[in-house]
Design a protein around this motif. Structure first.
Motif, PDB file in Angstrom:
ATOM      1  N   MET A 377       0.635  -1.465  -0.115  1.00 39.57           N
ATOM      2  CA  MET A 377      -0.137  -0.452  -0.126  1.00 39.57           C
ATOM      3  C   MET A 377       0.752   1.075  -0.476  1.00 39.57           C
ATOM      4  O   MET A 377       0.451   2.255  -0.495  1.00 39.57           O
ATOM      5  N   SER A 378       1.861   1.605   0.942  1.00 33.03           N
ATOM      6  CA  SER A 378       2.771   2.801   0.890  1.00 33.03           C
ATOM      7  C   SER A 378       3.968   2.601   1.783  1.00 33.03           C
ATOM      8  O   SER A 378       3.799   1.584   1.917  1.00 33.03           O
ATOM      9  N   PHE A 379       4.792   3.620   1.595  1.00 33.10           N
ATOM     10  CA  PHE A 379       6.415   3.065   1.579  1.00 33.10           C
ATOM     11  C   PHE A 379       7.371   4.343   2.015  1.00 33.10           C
ATOM     12  O   PHE A 379       6.584   5.501   1.790  1.00 33.10           O
ATOM     13  N   HIS A 380       7.985   3.838   3.311  1.00 33.67           N
ATOM     14  CA  HIS A 380       8.587   5.188   3.762  1.00 33.67           C
ATOM     15  C   HIS A 380       9.594   5.141   4.023  1.00 33.67           C
ATOM     16  O   HIS A 380       9.909   3.752   4.077  1.00 33.67           O
ATOM     17  N   SER A 381      10.680   6.059   3.787  1.00 37.86           N
ATOM     18  CA  SER A 381      12.130   5.384   3.861  1.00 37.86           C
ATOM     19  C   SER A 381      13.206   5.899   4.689  1.00 37.86           C
ATOM     20  O   SER A 381      14.015   6.104   5.254  1.00 37.86           O
ATOM     21  N   GLU A 382      11.993   7.600   5.146  1.00 34.16           N
ATOM     22  CA  GLU A 382      12.585   8.146   6.435  1.00 34.16           C
ATOM     23  C   GLU A 382      11.674   8.442   7.662  1.00 34.16           C
ATOM     24  O   GLU A 382      10.238   8.608   7.109  1.00 34.16           O
ATOM     25  N   PRO A 383      11.851   8.784   8.776  1.00 34.66           N
ATOM     26  CA  PRO A 383      10.306   8.861  10.211  1.00 34.66           C
ATOM     27  C   PRO A 383       9.558  10.054   9.554  1.00 34.66           C
ATOM     28  O   PRO A 383      10.484  11.078   8.866  1.00 34.66           O
ATOM     29  N   PRO A 384       8.731  10.273  10.421  1.00 39.43           N
ATOM     30  CA  PRO A 384       7.474   9.182  10.759  1.00 39.43           C
ATOM     31  C   PRO A 384       6.870   8.519   9.602  1.00 39.43           C
ATOM     32  O   PRO A 384       7.200   8.787   8.936  1.00 39.43           O
ATOM     33  N   TYR A 385       7.145   7.267   9.847  1.00 38.18           N
ATOM     34  CA  TYR A 385       6.318   6.212   9.202  1.00 38.18           C
ATOM     35  C   TYR A 385       4.999   5.377   9.753  1.00 38.18           C
ATOM     36  O   TYR A 385       4.900   5.445  10.993  1.00 38.18           O
ATOM     37  N   GLU A 386       4.255   6.713   9.153  1.00 35.71           N
ATOM     38  CA  GLU A 386       2.834   6.819   9.441  1.00 35.71           C
ATOM     39  C   GLU A 386       1.679   6.498   8.110  1.00 35.71           C
ATOM     40  O   GLU A 386       2.798   7.489   6.581  1.00 35.71           O
ATOM     41  N   TRP A 387       0.675   5.848   8.138  1.00 34.58           N
ATOM     42  CA  TRP A 387       0.561   5.498   7.367  1.00 34.58           C
ATOM     43  C   TRP A 387      -1.320   5.871   7.222  1.00 34.58           C
ATOM     44  O   TRP A 387      -1.579   4.470   8.117  1.00 34.58           O
ATOM     45  N   ARG A 388      -2.500   6.811   6.168  1.00 29.41           N
ATOM     46  CA  ARG A 388      -3.551   6.327   6.822  1.00 29.41           C
ATOM     47  C   ARG A 388      -4.071   5.542   6.170  1.00 29.41           C
ATOM     48  O   ARG A 388      -3.839   5.278   4.568  1.00 29.41           O
ATOM     49  N   ILE A 389      -4.945   4.324   6.959  1.00 31.45           N
ATOM     50  CA  ILE A 389      -5.424   3.463   7.025  1.00 31.45           C
ATOM     51  C   ILE A 389      -6.155   3.904   5.051  1.00 31.45           C
ATOM     52  O   ILE A 389      -7.082   4.482   5.284  1.00 31.45           O
ATOM     53  N   GLN A 390      -6.672   2.734   4.106  1.00 31.79           N
ATOM     54  CA  GLN A 390      -6.940   2.926   3.122  1.00 31.79           C
ATOM     55  C   GLN A 390      -7.135   1.816   2.200  1.00 31.79           C
ATOM     56  O   GLN A 390      -6.161   1.243   1.971  1.00 31.79           O
ATOM     57  N   GLY A 391      -7.844   2.097   1.743  1.00 30.54           N
ATOM     58  CA  GLY A 391      -7.312   0.496   0.536  1.00 30.54           C
ATOM     59  C   GLY A 391      -6.971   1.408  -0.704  1.00 30.54           C
ATOM     60  O   GLY A 391      -6.713   2.448  -1.355  1.00 30.54           O
ATOM     61  N   LYS A 392      -6.364   0.142  -1.594  1.00 28.25           N
ATOM     62  CA  LYS A 392      -6.452   0.576  -3.213  1.00 28.25           C
ATOM     63  C   LYS A 392      -7.086   1.362  -3.978  1.00 28.25           C
ATOM     64  O   LYS A 392      -7.005   2.459  -4.435  1.00 28.25           O
ATOM     65  N   HIS A 393      -7.800   0.349  -4.706  1.00 27.98           N
ATOM     66  CA  HIS A 393      -9.220   1.045  -5.467  1.00 27.98           C
ATOM     67  C   HIS A 393     -10.233   0.765  -4.918  1.00 27.98           C
ATOM     68  O   HIS A 393     -11.571   1.585  -5.591  1.00 27.98           O
ATOM     69  N   TYR A 394     -10.317   0.605  -3.882  1.00 25.23           N
ATOM     70  CA  TYR A 394     -11.837   0.904  -2.967  1.00 25.23           C
ATOM     71  C   TYR A 394     -11.336   0.214  -1.845  1.00 25.23           C
ATOM     72  O   TYR A 394     -10.223  -0.351  -1.239  1.00 25.23           O
ATOM     73  N   PRO A 395     -12.440   0.445  -0.769  1.00 30.63           N
ATOM     74  CA  PRO A 395     -12.381   1.173   0.693  1.00 30.63           C
ATOM     75  C   PRO A 395     -12.070   0.007   0.843  1.00 30.63           C
ATOM     76  O   PRO A 395     -12.791  -1.261   1.165  1.00 30.63           O
ATOM     77  N   PRO A 396     -11.014  -0.650   2.103  1.00 32.69           N
ATOM     78  CA  PRO A 396     -10.958  -1.834   3.094  1.00 32.69           C
ATOM     79  C   PRO A 396     -12.252  -1.671   3.372  1.00 32.69           C
ATOM     80  O   PRO A 396     -12.794  -0.924   4.396  1.00 32.69           O
ATOM     81  N   ALA A 397     -13.020  -2.966   3.801  1.00 31.30           N
ATOM     82  CA  ALA A 397     -14.242  -2.488   4.991  1.00 31.30           C
ATOM     83  C   ALA A 397     -14.075  -4.889   5.417  1.00 31.30           C
ATOM     84  O   ALA A 397     -13.854  -5.521   5.129  1.00 31.30           O
TER      85      ALA A 397
END
Length: 432
Positions: A377-397
């Motif tokens: 879903m998402s990658f980060h190379s430096e802090p803060p390591y945060e990500w808004r929880i969401q789907g790719k093409h449709y919302p997770p449920a």
């Protein structure tokens, strides 16, 4: 009014979904270090003998049946406390009250010698038993092993902290471990692994006399795999191997699983027909097996507490055991009475929420990756390591697995995961 609205929303959400929360805090270590000769462990193993294990077991049996909240249970707890004190350990009672029961766990600690490590390893058993039972195997065998191991290990130092815990409330709903695990999680304790000994004193077959079983979810298989490597290392002097089996929820390790830690229930291979009955008496135990199991668990505890941890990643949010409303942890759930339904530590999310991770390592980090159900879903190379929880093409449920990976520049990696139940409209692509 605000509380009433939150309660209504949470009630609707609970009706729509249920889930079991299991999270892992896997670690990456340098395997080459393991195969170097570990200091004094063979010597430690040699100090465990039948007379030492029998001493602690026999004294525990002298208190008679130890049902939680009975005077016998209270006196047995004081005995365990005093023995830990005599070993020179830091000891405390962990008092708990739940569902009409009031009792106390006994916690003894060997602090880690590495100032850069906040890792904690727990070796546990429960000293309560059912009414009318001496609990010789269930779980006097585990308590005797924990105390004998603590006696020997108290003479040495280890990189990481070791906690020896004797729980109460196991036979009434694993309440003592539930309150302890919940408190530890709320305190931010970095518990890497829980080794819970519950019924390790019996064998009546040649095969069973050489096997000990580790029951765990998939996220904790690494503990059993590591332990089997330790067993192989000391096979010539202990002659026991580790067998991995699926998880069993009715033991004290489960509360730690529910609050995001890794843990295993450890028990003998052969069936024991006298558990939770007046027939659970010392004459049914196999003392050769009990002693071998204690030796192996000492070796595993010592090895894992000495081994450097190269990289570890921990999901710090969402919080285990909370109901979320638009990224706000509005209510702690703590459904301890529902242990048999897997509801303890449950996390529900309604609306948007942010996942956060913390990385422990001295190595340069290449990137941190967040996934949903093993999908990138998402990658980060430096802090803060945060990500808004969401789907790719449709919302997770519904029920999804939130997972985070960390990769170092040298190619090492670690993971952590959490099962959540979510209702949100967020996705990276598309309109909803």
């Amino acid at each position: 009014m605000k509380n009433k609205l939150c309660s209504i929303l949470l009630t609707v959400f609970l009706i729509c979904s249920t889930t079991t929360i299991i999270s892992s805090k896997n670690v990456e270590t340098d395997d080459n270090l393991f195969f170097e000769e570990s200091p004094d462990i063979a010597e430690m193993i040699d100090q465990i003998d039948q007379s030492l294990v029998f001493y602690y077991h026999d004294n525990l049996m002298s208190f008679g049946p130890r049902y939680t909240r009975s005077i016998n249970c209270t006196l047995a707890g004081q005995y365990i406390y005093d023995e830990f004190v005599d070993m020179g350990l830091h000891v405390e009672f962990h008092n708990w009250r739940y569902d009409g029961f009031k009792s106390r766990n006994v916690v003894a600690t060997i602090p880690g010698s590495d100032p850069s490590s906040n890792a904690i390893f727990i070796l546990s058993a429960h000293y309560d038993c059912t009414p009318g039972s001496l609990g010789a195997d269930d779980d006097g065998s585990g308590v005797a092993a924990v105390m004998a191991i603590a006696k020997i290990l108290s003479q040495y130092s280890f990189n990481h902290t070791i906690r020896f815990i004797a729980f109460t409330g196991e036979e009434v709903g694993t309440y003592g471990s539930f309150i302890y695990a919940r408190n530890a999680y709320n305190n931010g304790d970095n518990i890497v692994a829980v080794l819970n000994l519950d019924m390790i004193g019996y064998a009546d077959t040649g095969e069973g006399g050489r096997i000990i079983r580790f029951h765990s979810p998939e996220s904790s298989f690494w503990i059993a795999e590591y332990s089997n490597t330790v067993a192989d290392k000391y096979m010539d002097i202990i002659d026991m191997s580790v067998e991995t089996r699926p998880n069993y929820m009715g033991a004290d390790h489960q509360a730690f699983l529910d609050y995001g830690y890794d843990g295993v229930w450890i028990a003998h291979h052969d069936g024991y027909p006298w558990a939770n009955s007046p027939e659970d008496t010392p004459d049914h135990l196999n003392w050769t097996y009990q002693t071998k199991a204690t030796k192996l668990m000492l070796a595993i505890t010592a090895e894992i507490a000495l081994k450097p941890i190269d990289v570890q990643v921990v999901l710090t949010s969402p919080y285990e055991g909370y109901g979320y409303f638009f990224n706000r942890p509005v209510i702690p759930l703590g459904l301890g009475r529902q242990w048999y339904k897997g509801l303890r530590g449950m996390t529900f999310i309604l609306g948007r929420a942010v996942a956060s991770a913390e990385v422990y390592t001295d190595e340069p980090i290449e990137y941190v990756v967040f996934c949903i159900d093993d999908n990138f879903m998402s990658f980060h190379s430096e802090p803060p390591y945060e990500w808004r929880i969401q789907g790719k093409h449709y919302p997770p449920a519904g029920k999804v697995k939130l997972k985070v990976y960390v990769y170092t520049m040298s190619g090492k990696f670690a993971t952590d995961e959490m099962d959540i139940r979510i209702r949100t409209l967020s996705c990276q692509y598309g309109r909803f």
